[in-house]
Design an enzyme around this catalytic site. Structure first.
Site, PDB file in Angstrom:
ATOM      1  N   SER A  77      18.724  -1.985  28.065  1.00 17.01           N
ATOM      2  CA  SER A  77      19.292  -2.351  29.369  1.00 17.01           C
ATOM      3  C   SER A  77      19.954  -3.718  29.217  1.00 17.01           C
ATOM      4  CB  SER A  77      18.167  -2.445  30.409  1.00 17.01           C
ATOM      5  OG  SER A  77      18.619  -3.055  31.601  1.00 17.01           O
TER       6      SER A  77
ATOM      7  N   TYR B 133       9.553  -5.247  33.924  1.00 17.10           N
ATOM      8  CA  TYR B 133      10.568  -4.310  33.419  1.00 17.10           C
ATOM      9  C   TYR B 133      11.397  -4.990  32.336  1.00 17.10           C
ATOM     10  CZ  TYR B 133      14.780  -1.360  33.312  1.00 17.10           C
ATOM     11  OH  TYR B 133      15.831  -0.579  32.909  1.00 17.10           O
TER      12      TYR B 133
HETATM   13  N1  LIG Z   1      20.240   3.558  35.896  1.00 17.54           N
HETATM   14  C1  LIG Z   1      20.428   2.329  35.459  1.00 17.54           C
HETATM   15  O1  LIG Z   1      21.081   1.514  36.133  1.00 17.54           O
HETATM   16  C2  LIG Z   1      19.882   1.878  34.136  1.00 17.54           C
HETATM   17  C3  LIG Z   1      20.331   0.673  33.591  1.00 17.54           C
HETATM   18  C4  LIG Z   1      19.823   0.248  32.366  1.00 17.54           C
HETATM   19  C5  LIG Z   1      18.902   1.015  31.693  1.00 17.54           C
HETATM   20  N2  LIG Z   1      18.464   2.183  32.240  1.00 17.54           N
HETATM   21  C6  LIG Z   1      17.470   2.945  31.479  1.00 17.54           C
HETATM   22  O2  LIG Z   1      17.938   4.259  31.257  1.00 17.54           O
HETATM   23  C7  LIG Z   1      16.821   5.146  31.190  1.00 17.54           C
HETATM   24  C8  LIG Z   1      17.045   6.291  32.159  1.00 17.54           C
HETATM   25  O3  LIG Z   1      17.168   5.747  33.461  1.00 17.54           O
HETATM   26  P1  LIG Z   1      17.812   6.568  34.670  1.00 17.54           P
HETATM   27  O4  LIG Z   1      18.437   5.575  35.559  1.00 17.54           O
HETATM   28  O5  LIG Z   1      18.606   7.705  34.154  1.00 17.54           O
HETATM   29  O6  LIG Z   1      16.475   7.069  35.385  1.00 17.54           O
HETATM   30  P2  LIG Z   1      16.210   8.330  36.350  1.00 17.54           P
HETATM   31  O7  LIG Z   1      17.459   8.871  36.926  1.00 17.54           O
HETATM   32  O8  LIG Z   1      15.113   7.871  37.247  1.00 17.54           O
HETATM   33  O9  LIG Z   1      15.632   9.413  35.327  1.00 17.54           O
HETATM   34  C9  LIG Z   1      14.513   9.105  34.556  1.00 17.54           C
HETATM   35  C10 LIG Z   1      14.137  10.317  33.749  1.00 17.54           C
HETATM   36  O10 LIG Z   1      12.998   9.971  32.959  1.00 17.54           O
HETATM   37  C11 LIG Z   1      11.908  10.809  33.325  1.00 17.54           C
HETATM   38  N3  LIG Z   1      10.666  10.050  33.234  1.00 17.54           N
HETATM   39  C12 LIG Z   1      10.294   8.981  33.956  1.00 17.54           C
HETATM   40  N4  LIG Z   1       9.045   8.612  33.616  1.00 17.54           N
HETATM   41  C13 LIG Z   1       8.650   9.471  32.627  1.00 17.54           C
HETATM   42  C14 LIG Z   1       7.465   9.627  31.890  1.00 17.54           C
HETATM   43  N5  LIG Z   1       6.398   8.834  32.090  1.00 17.54           N
HETATM   44  N6  LIG Z   1       7.397  10.613  30.977  1.00 17.54           N
HETATM   45  C15 LIG Z   1       8.447  11.442  30.778  1.00 17.54           C
HETATM   46  N7  LIG Z   1       9.589  11.356  31.454  1.00 17.54           N
HETATM   47  C16 LIG Z   1       9.687  10.369  32.382  1.00 17.54           C
HETATM   48  C17 LIG Z   1      12.212  11.282  34.733  1.00 17.54           C
HETATM   49  O11 LIG Z   1      11.559  12.491  35.076  1.00 17.54           O
HETATM   50  P3  LIG Z   1      10.083  12.508  35.757  1.00 17.54           P
HETATM   51  O12 LIG Z   1      10.066  11.443  36.784  1.00 17.54           O
HETATM   52  O13 LIG Z   1       9.927  13.888  36.281  1.00 17.54           O
HETATM   53  O14 LIG Z   1       9.132  12.236  34.638  1.00 17.54           O
HETATM   54  C18 LIG Z   1      13.721  11.478  34.625  1.00 17.54           C
HETATM   55  O15 LIG Z   1      14.014  12.693  33.971  1.00 17.54           O
HETATM   56  C19 LIG Z   1      15.574   4.311  31.477  1.00 17.54           C
HETATM   57  O16 LIG Z   1      14.959   3.933  30.265  1.00 17.54           O
HETATM   58  C20 LIG Z   1      16.148   3.098  32.195  1.00 17.54           C
HETATM   59  O17 LIG Z   1      15.323   1.961  32.058  1.00 17.54           O
HETATM   60  C21 LIG Z   1      18.926   2.645  33.437  1.00 17.54           C
END
Ligand SMILES: NC(=O)c1ccc[n+]([C@@H]2O[C@H](COP(=O)([O-])OP(=O)(O)OC[C@H]3O[C@@H](n4cnc5c(N)ncnc54)[C@H](OP(=O)(O)O)[C@@H]3O)[C@@H](O)[C@H]2O)c1
Length: 233
Positions: free
Chosen positions: A138, A151
């Site tokens: 991130s 985080y």
């Molecule tokens: N969106 C942003 O702005 C952003 C920016 C920087 C980095 N990121 C990183 O990108 C990654 C994905 O983020 P996102 O925004 O796409 O999140 P998201 O839309 O909330 O999706 C998260 C995914 O991970 C799964 N997940 C969460 N906790 C889990 C667990 N304990 N075991 C297995 N699966 C799990 C969720 O499904 P379930 O809840 O059903 O498990 C979902 O499929 C993360 O590592 C996040 O920190 C995101």
């Protein structure tokens, strides 16, 4: 070609799984919620009937479940070409008043998950002298935010993991790339009321992953940072 993407029922992980399937990869995805997982699996299969899509319900914050997931992968495939350590949760907070136990919880899901799964699958990649590991870091891996709290600590740790892995795997011909997005339009931002163009589409994160993978085999994109045109929110 085979790819494993964690946390791929929604958001960035799902976009990467869809893109890799569209490029002809068999994919194994995981998440906790079985309904969302089944929906993601069905959507990927419908668009890409020629590839194998396996979806496993796994809590990546639970080491025993991660180990069982790794075993399932190894029982299914003898090679893994791409591993995307994407599963992660964002809970904002300030170090001085966030809930007790938050650091432990976020470390388990955002860092230990990647550590354990990677260690389990690396022997396959080292033996085949081929593989590409992407770690979903991130912009919070690179500098502090007012509400970053634990985080941000976990994302700094994941970047450290990624850098160490990259150095270590040079002689084994396994590539390692850290991907550090800024605000990306996913469920993580549910409730955000600003304009959508302040966010990047998750498909763009999938595109940079794909582009990094398709470079000459001797070329390694070590770190990627992406932000919306107007910067972080
Ligand atoms: N969106 C942003 O702005 C952003 C920016 C920087 C980095 N990121 C990183 O990108 C990654 C994905 O983020 P996102 O925004 O796409 O999140 P998201 O839309 O909330 O999706 C998260 C995914 O991970 C799964 N997940 C969460 N906790 C889990 C667990 N304990 N075991 C297995 N699966 C799990 C969720 O499904 P379930 O809840 O059903 O498990 C979902 O499929 C993360 O590592 C996040 O920190 C995101």
């Amino acid at each position: 070609m085979n790819a494993v993407i964690t946390g791929a029922s929604k958001g960035i992980g799902k976009a990467i799984a869809e893109r890799l399937a569209a490029e002809g990869f068999n994919v194994i995805i995981c998440a906790r919620n079985t309904d969302a997982l089944a929906a993601a699996k069905a959507a990927i299969r419908e668009k890409n009937p020629a590839v194998t899509v396996i979806a496993e319900s796994v809590d990546m914050g639970d080491k025993a479940q991660v180990m069982a997931f790794a075993q399932k992968i190894k029982d299914t495939w003898s090679t893994v070409d791409i591993l995307v350590n994407n599963a992660g949760i964002f809970i904002p907070g300030a170090l001085h008043d966030e809930a007790d136990g938050l650091l432990e919880k976020l470390m388990a899901v955002n860092v230990y998950s990647a550590y354990h799964l990677t260690r389990e699958l690396l022997p396959l990649m080292i033996a085949q002298r081929n593989g590409h590991i992407f770690n979903m870091c991130s912009t919070a891996s690179h500098h502090a935010y007012p509400n970053g709290g634990s985080y941000s600590i976990t994302k700094y740790a994941l970047l450290g993991f990624s850098k160490n892995l990259r150095r270590e795997l040079m002689p084994h011909n396994v590539r390692v790339t850290s991907v550090s997005p800024g605000p990306t339009l996913t469920a993580s931002w549910d409730g955000f009321e600003g304009p959508p163009d302040r966010m990047m589409p998750p498909e763009d994160i999938a595109s940079v992953v794909w582009n990094a993978f398709t470079l000459a085999k001797q070329t390694v994109v070590e770190e990627i940072q992406l932000r919306p045109m107007l910067g972080d929110i």
